[in-house]
Design a protein around this motif. Structure first.
Motif, PDB file in Angstrom:
ATOM      1  N   MET A   1       7.456   0.725  -2.176  1.00 35.22           N
ATOM      2  CA  MET A   1       6.168   0.375  -1.558  1.00 35.22           C
ATOM      3  C   MET A   1       5.940  -1.130  -1.671  1.00 35.22           C
ATOM      4  N   ASN A   2       5.206  -1.698  -0.748  1.00 37.22           N
ATOM      5  CA  ASN A   2       5.034  -3.151  -0.734  1.00 37.22           C
ATOM      6  C   ASN A   2       3.848  -3.619  -1.560  1.00 37.22           C
ATOM      7  N   LYS A 512       2.932  -5.157  12.057  1.00 40.07           N
ATOM      8  CA  LYS A 512       3.295  -4.580  10.753  1.00 40.07           C
ATOM      9  C   LYS A 512       4.722  -4.968  10.365  1.00 40.07           C
ATOM     10  N   LYS A 516       5.798  -6.848   7.025  1.00 43.67           N
ATOM     11  CA  LYS A 516       6.670  -6.181   6.045  1.00 43.67           C
ATOM     12  C   LYS A 516       7.827  -7.087   5.625  1.00 43.67           C
ATOM     13  N   ASP A 525       9.115  -5.698  -4.299  1.00 46.57           N
ATOM     14  CA  ASP A 525       8.649  -4.311  -4.378  1.00 46.57           C
ATOM     15  C   ASP A 525       8.221  -4.002  -5.809  1.00 46.57           C
ATOM     16  N   ASN A 528       3.222  -0.786  -6.410  1.00 39.94           N
ATOM     17  CA  ASN A 528       3.054   0.224  -5.370  1.00 39.94           C
ATOM     18  C   ASN A 528       1.609   0.337  -4.918  1.00 39.94           C
ATOM     19  N   ILE A 530      -0.480   2.311  -1.245  1.00 42.77           N
ATOM     20  CA  ILE A 530      -0.510   3.571  -0.500  1.00 42.77           C
ATOM     21  C   ILE A 530       0.154   3.307   0.846  1.00 42.77           C
ATOM     22  N   GLU A 531       1.148   4.090   1.177  1.00 45.36           N
ATOM     23  CA  GLU A 531       2.003   3.794   2.323  1.00 45.36           C
ATOM     24  C   GLU A 531       1.238   3.630   3.625  1.00 45.36           C
ATOM     25  N   GLU A 532       0.231   4.461   3.840  1.00 46.38           N
ATOM     26  CA  GLU A 532      -0.481   4.408   5.134  1.00 46.38           C
ATOM     27  C   GLU A 532      -1.256   3.103   5.328  1.00 46.38           C
ATOM     28  N   GLU A 534      -0.039   0.085   4.225  1.00 46.83           N
ATOM     29  CA  GLU A 534       0.875  -1.041   4.095  1.00 46.83           C
ATOM     30  C   GLU A 534       0.843  -1.928   5.340  1.00 46.83           C
ATOM     31  N   ASN A 535       1.020  -3.213   5.090  1.00 48.34           N
ATOM     32  CA  ASN A 535       1.281  -4.194   6.164  1.00 48.34           C
ATOM     33  C   ASN A 535       0.176  -4.299   7.204  1.00 48.34           C
TER      34      ASN A 535
END
Length: 637
Positions: A1-2, A512, A516, A525, A528, A530-532, A534-535
């Motif tokens: 995760m970013n 995005k 990224k 990295d 972490n 939350i993926e949704e 990101e960016n």
């Protein structure tokens, strides 16, 4: 995760130009002592005086139009036109700032809001009515105008203006074309207004319930407060993180379309003005080589080691907390120690005054005026503009807006904004109207310089190890936010604009993708989220919508102030330190009287050199190592 939310919040909450504090719902402005509030009667006693200048400005604009076609008749006509334009400009400062400052004290002040709209409409007319001036001057040979300047002493102050105008000659259209283009400026500038409507005026901040039962309206300020609150649970911080991100994610397509239109508009105007790129249009007028921009983003991107070391160090020590299952993006605002101290405004302002002693008694005495004459609106109140800024009112004096809340951030914000104010004051005292206003490329030098002075003053004074850790983190955060993150954004802007210039689309996904790649290069990295979410940092940053290719100047100014500060404080000899100080004060006095690269070079800074940029990177490395030493002394390995 970013790892993206650290640097997002660095900009939104920690950069002192736009520091955002919790907006008070219960602070009655009438309960604040007068000495802590602006005295706007220094501009106008009342709206009647404002109306008189408003009408006077309209009359002068009509008078200015009557001079059209007469400049080539001789130097007296040119001088008359330029001086009249300056008089209009000087009045416009007061006409615009008087309602703006009142509105910023109370966003529900309908009178101020209406007057501000009037001022904006008048300013738009002013741009149209004066659009003939530059094409007409360019129709006169530069050699002829230079002879006029030589023979007319009063024209001397316009020498730089004339030189800069002819420098841009290839990008100035004929009179009809310039007037036509001027009609599109309100549309271009509206993108920033639309962004502000989306993120401020039309935004309904949600309520969240914390684990202790407290119900909170999640404004940006409250989010900042929650992120830093050690007494809240990790679940509370995660809830706030998710909620604040959802505000942007739900409109992400609108933000992407809006930003694509910003880039399209920039490129359209650049092509209309015969520029090869949007970046060239932004840099050309001030003779800033594109290599300076590229040197900055490439040097910083290739030297992110100290930044990543700091992120890892922070993760290591915050992760020691027993209440953390795993260090996540919503935990990055937590303190490294349990140090908790309030800094009363009187103490903070005294420290700022004492910290500038190396700049001399005259500088200190001028700064006292800021604190003693109601030029600073200190405390937050209901409906007051959040954050902090310095507003220069030409012919009057600077005004500083604060929302002081007794935190260390607030202390450094005073230093930052007082640096801007002193720059304005010294420039206005030493420059005519035409050259009083420093370019953005130079203006952030004074603010970041004063922050450095305050930090060293406090590190020398304070011995408590926990407070020293807080101070070191303050400066480190300043570098990561003002230098690294702004360069990150500058790289993002350049890549986005290049896509438009190459005829490629800008969509949510392409934006995005750009972010990224940059995130991986800058931050790796390590933390972490939350993926949704990101960016999508680009949706949060108002500057890229309101002032394209603006943010890189934060980084170049930071590098410039670092070099100047090093020369003044650590110069090889007493004589060299004194010489560096005088050069710096001359820079502040010079306003905008020359091309900014030349001004900085005269002050001892060459931004074309990689070493100038590396000085900041090396400074961060030194501070991170020093922070690590302090943490080891306090907590062990």
């Amino acid at each position: 995760m970013n790892f993206k939310k650290i640097f997002l919040m660095l900009l939104l909450f920690l950069i002192s130009i736009v520091l955002v504090y919790p907006q008070a719902d219960n602070l009655d402005r009438s309960r604040i002592e007068e000495k802590y509030k602006w005295d706007l009667t220094d501009i106008y006693e009342n709206w009647q005086e404002w109306e008189e200048d408003f009408n006077k400005m309209k009359d002068m604009m009509n008078e200015f139009v009557e001079m059209k076609g007469k400049l080539k008749k001789g130097r007296k006509n040119l001088l008359q036109a330029l001086e009249l334009k300056d008089k209009i400009g000087a009045i416009s400062y007061k006409v615009y700032m008087y309602p703006m400052l009142q509105y910023d004290l109370n966003a529900k002040n309908q009178t101020a809001s209406a007057k501000l709209q009037q001022a904006n409409m008048l300013w738009s007319k002013y741009n149209t009515k004066t659009s003939w001036l530059e094409p007409e001057i360019l129709n006169i040979k530069q050699k002829r105008i230079n002879r006029w300047i030589k023979n007319e002493p009063e024209l001397k102050k316009y020498e730089y203006f004339v030189d800069k105008l002819f420098h841009q000659q290839q990008h100035v259209l004929n009179e009809d074309q310039e007037e036509l283009v001027s009609y599109f400026y309100p549309v271009t500038y509206s993108f920033g207004d639309i962004y502000n409507k989306l993120t401020v005026a039309d935004r309904e901040y949600p309520d969240i319930t914390l684990s202790n039962g407290e119900k909170v309206k999640l404004t940006y300020g409250q989010y900042s407060k929650i992120r830093k609150n050690d007494n809240l649970t990790q679940a509370d911080r995660k809830k706030a993180y998710r909620t604040i991100n959802e505000l942007y994610e739900k409109n992400i397509n609108s933000f992407a379309e809006l930003y694509a239109n910003v880039c399209q508009s920039d490129w359209a105007l650049s092509q209309a003005k015969n520029y090869k790129s949007s970046l060239q249009r932004e840099l050309f007028g001030n003779k800033i080589p594109e290599d300076v921009y590229i040197n900055l983003i490439e040097t910083v991107k290739n030297h992110t080691g100290p930044l990543k070391k700091y992120i890892k160090l922070k993760k290591k020590y915050i992760s020691k907390r027993k209440d953390l299952k795993e260090y996540r993006a919503w935990d990055t605002g937590l303190r490294l120690t349990d140090f908790d101290r309030e800094y009363p405004y009187e103490k903070a302002s005294d420290w700022v005054l004492k910290s500038v002693e190396p700049l001399g008694e005259k500088y200190q005495n001028k700064m006292k005026k800021l604190f003693n004459n109601r030029w600073i609106d200190v405390y937050e109140s209901k409906n007051k503009e959040t954050g902090a800024y310095n507003a220069d009112v030409y012919g009057v004096h600077p005004y500083i807006l604060m929302n002081y809340n007794d935190t260390l951030d607030s202390v450094f914000t005073i230093a930052h904004e007082s640096g801007h104010a002193m720059h304005s004051l010294l420039s206005n005292e030493n420059q005519p109207y035409i050259t009083h206003n420093a370019t953005i490329f130079v203006s952030e030098v004074a603010s970041t310089f004063n922050e450095k002075m305050l930090l060293d003053f406090l590190l020398e004074k304070i011995k408590d190890p926990k407070e020293r850790i807080a101070l070191l983190r303050q400066e480190i955060t300043n570098i990561t936010g003002t230098f690294y993150f702004q360069t990150y954004l500058a790289d993002f802007e350049l890549q986005a604009h290049k896509r438009i210039e190459e005829g490629k689309p800008l969509t949510v996904q392409t934006l995005k993708d750009i972010e990224k790649k940059l995130t991986d290069q800058y931050y790796g990295d390590i933390v972490n989220g939350i993926e949704e979410y990101e960016n999508i940092t680009w949706a949060f940053i108002d500057h890229i919508y309101t002032k394209p290719f603006y943010v890189y100047q934060y980084a170049t100014c930071f590098a410039s102030s670092a070099k100047i500060y090093e020369d003044i404080v650590n110069g090889e000899t007493k004589e060299k330190r004194a010489e560096a100080r005088e050069k710096y004060l001359e820079l502040l006095k010079s306003g905008g009287d020359d091309y900014p690269m030349k001004q900085l070079k005269d002050a001892g800074v060459d931004l074309t050199e990689k070493e100038t940029i590396m000085a900041v990177i090396n400074r961060l490395d030194y501070l991170v190592n020093k922070l690590e030493d302090e943490l080891i002394k306090l907590y062990g390995e």
